[in-house]
Design an enzyme around this catalytic site. Structure first.
Site, PDB file in Angstrom:
ATOM      1  N   SER A  22       0.851  -1.188   0.000  1.00 37.37           N
ATOM      2  CA  SER A  22       0.000   0.000   0.000  1.00 37.37           C
ATOM      3  C   SER A  22       0.887   1.238   0.000  1.00 37.37           C
ATOM      4  O   SER A  22       1.600   1.508   0.975  1.00 37.37           O
ATOM      5  CB  SER A  22      -0.888   0.018   1.247  1.00 37.37           C
ATOM      6  N   HIS A  47      -0.814  -1.139  -4.609  1.00 43.17           N
ATOM      7  CA  HIS A  47      -2.114  -0.858  -3.990  1.00 43.17           C
ATOM      8  C   HIS A  47      -2.233   0.648  -3.744  1.00 43.17           C
ATOM      9  O   HIS A  47      -1.445   1.233  -3.000  1.00 43.17           O
ATOM     10  CB  HIS A  47      -2.261  -1.635  -2.681  1.00 43.17           C
ATOM     11  N   ASP A  49      -4.367   3.678  -2.416  1.00 47.74           N
ATOM     12  CA  ASP A  49      -5.454   4.031  -1.496  1.00 47.74           C
ATOM     13  C   ASP A  49      -5.908   5.462  -1.731  1.00 47.74           C
ATOM     14  O   ASP A  49      -5.178   6.411  -1.447  1.00 47.74           O
ATOM     15  CB  ASP A  49      -4.972   3.891  -0.048  1.00 47.74           C
ATOM     16  N   MET A  51      -8.528   8.385  -0.764  1.00 48.39           N
ATOM     17  CA  MET A  51      -9.401   8.777   0.351  1.00 48.39           C
ATOM     18  C   MET A  51      -9.880  10.207   0.153  1.00 48.39           C
ATOM     19  O   MET A  51      -9.098  11.067  -0.262  1.00 48.39           O
ATOM     20  CB  MET A  51      -8.632   8.688   1.660  1.00 48.39           C
ATOM     21  N   HIS A  80      -7.917   1.211  -4.725  1.00 49.37           N
ATOM     22  CA  HIS A  80      -8.905   1.064  -3.659  1.00 49.37           C
ATOM     23  C   HIS A  80      -9.530   2.434  -3.403  1.00 49.37           C
ATOM     24  O   HIS A  80      -8.907   3.305  -2.799  1.00 49.37           O
ATOM     25  CB  HIS A  80      -8.169   0.528  -2.409  1.00 49.37           C
ATOM     26  N   MET A  82     -11.777   4.774  -1.595  1.00 49.46           N
ATOM     27  CA  MET A  82     -12.518   5.022  -0.353  1.00 49.46           C
ATOM     28  C   MET A  82     -13.141   6.404  -0.488  1.00 49.46           C
ATOM     29  O   MET A  82     -12.786   7.354   0.225  1.00 49.46           O
ATOM     30  CB  MET A  82     -11.557   4.933   0.844  1.00 49.46           C
ATOM     31  N   MET A 151     -11.874  -5.593   4.376  1.00 48.74           N
ATOM     32  CA  MET A 151     -11.137  -4.666   5.241  1.00 48.74           C
ATOM     33  C   MET A 151     -11.025  -5.267   6.640  1.00 48.74           C
ATOM     34  O   MET A 151     -12.034  -5.649   7.247  1.00 48.74           O
ATOM     35  CB  MET A 151     -11.860  -3.318   5.343  1.00 48.74           C
ATOM     36  N   ASP A 187      -7.012  -6.334   3.565  1.00 46.81           N
ATOM     37  CA  ASP A 187      -6.359  -5.028   3.705  1.00 46.81           C
ATOM     38  C   ASP A 187      -6.555  -4.510   5.121  1.00 46.81           C
ATOM     39  O   ASP A 187      -7.687  -4.336   5.573  1.00 46.81           O
ATOM     40  CB  ASP A 187      -6.997  -4.068   2.685  1.00 46.81           C
TER      41      ASP A 187
END
Ligand code: DX5
Ligand code: ZN
Length: 239
Positions: A22, A47, A49, A51, A80, A82, A151, A187
């Site tokens: 990540s 990966h 992330d 957000m 990913h 979010m 998660m 994750d």
């Protein structure tokens, strides 16, 4: 506290093991170099992330930053999201070089529509579940997903502790997947110490931030090798 341990069932042997560092734990001041270093050190997927400070209580980066590091490696970008809403941003992440686009089941009212939109963009479609979300939400989209992301922390931050109730959930989802070609990814709080149980429960794709990036670039290869070794021995691929 859940103390049950999971023994390997053999059902995951069809799905290859993937380690996905990540990059939330990377040094953002030298993001490109750090991504190169971690992939050279043995990472399988990048990966990413994303957000938004709304769906989760933190803000990371968006598609422009991701696109700027896409040329660093030919390895898959496992994105990913979010964020909520998510549909207006799918094009930008596809165009920015995502290979897998994972959305949260909790992030919008039309999960099936969102998954179809991702596949229409020519990308693999993933669904992620927060720790408090029941796996039943997957039941009617199993044929529309390429990846399920469980998660094992509440999303928003790296460096949190693994929530053990996720092991039971992984095992149940592994059974739901059956023979389908769906990667089962985990994750949050993944380390070389708990990866054996995670893999034994049925996961084949392992996201790790802190456990990979700890100690700086000279440790990345050692950190990834430790995770891989523990995972392979749980899969019966090592003695
Ligand atoms: C959490 C992110 C994770 C996180 C993992 O919201 O989705 O990918 O960076 O970090 P560790 O492995 O440190 O828990
Ligand atoms: Zn993540």
């Amino acid at each position: 506290m859940l103390t049950r341990r999971f023994s390997f069932t053999g059902q995951t042997s069809m799905r290859p093991l993937k380690i996905a560092p990540s990059i939330l734990s990377a040094d953002f001041a030298r993001l490109g170099e750090d991504v190169r270093a971690v992939m050279d050190a043995g990472g399988d997927w990048v990966h990413v992330d994303v957000m938004d400070g709304h769906f989760v209580p933190n803000i990371s980066f968006g598609p422009a930053v991701m696109k700027s590091i896409r040329h660093i490696t030919p390895k898959p970008f496992d994105v990913h999201l979010m964020i909520s809403p998510v549909d207006p941003y799918l094009d930008a992440f596809a165009e920015g070089g995502a290979d897998i686009i994972t959305v949260h089941a909790e992030a919008g009212p039309h999960l099936h529509r969102t998954l179809q939109a991702i596949r229409r963009l020519g990308k693999k479609a993933g669904v992620s579940l927060n720790p408090g979300t029941h796996e039943s939400v997957l039941e009617y989209v199993l044929d529309d997903v390429d990846l399920i992301l469980v998660m094992t922390v509440n999303p928003g931050f790296g460096g949190q502790s693994f929530i053990r109730s996720g092991l039971e959930k992984i095992a149940r989802i592994n059974a739901m997947i059956g023979d389908r070609q769906i990667d089962l990814e985990v994750d949050g709080g993944v380390t070389a110490h708990n990866v054996g149980e995670i893999v034994s429960a049925g996961a084949n794709a392992l996201v790790a931030g802190s456990a990979v990036f700890k100690g700086g670039a000279q440790e990345y290869a050692k950190n990834i090798a430790a995770i891989r070794k523990a995972a392979e021995s749980a899969r019966g691929e090592r003695v």
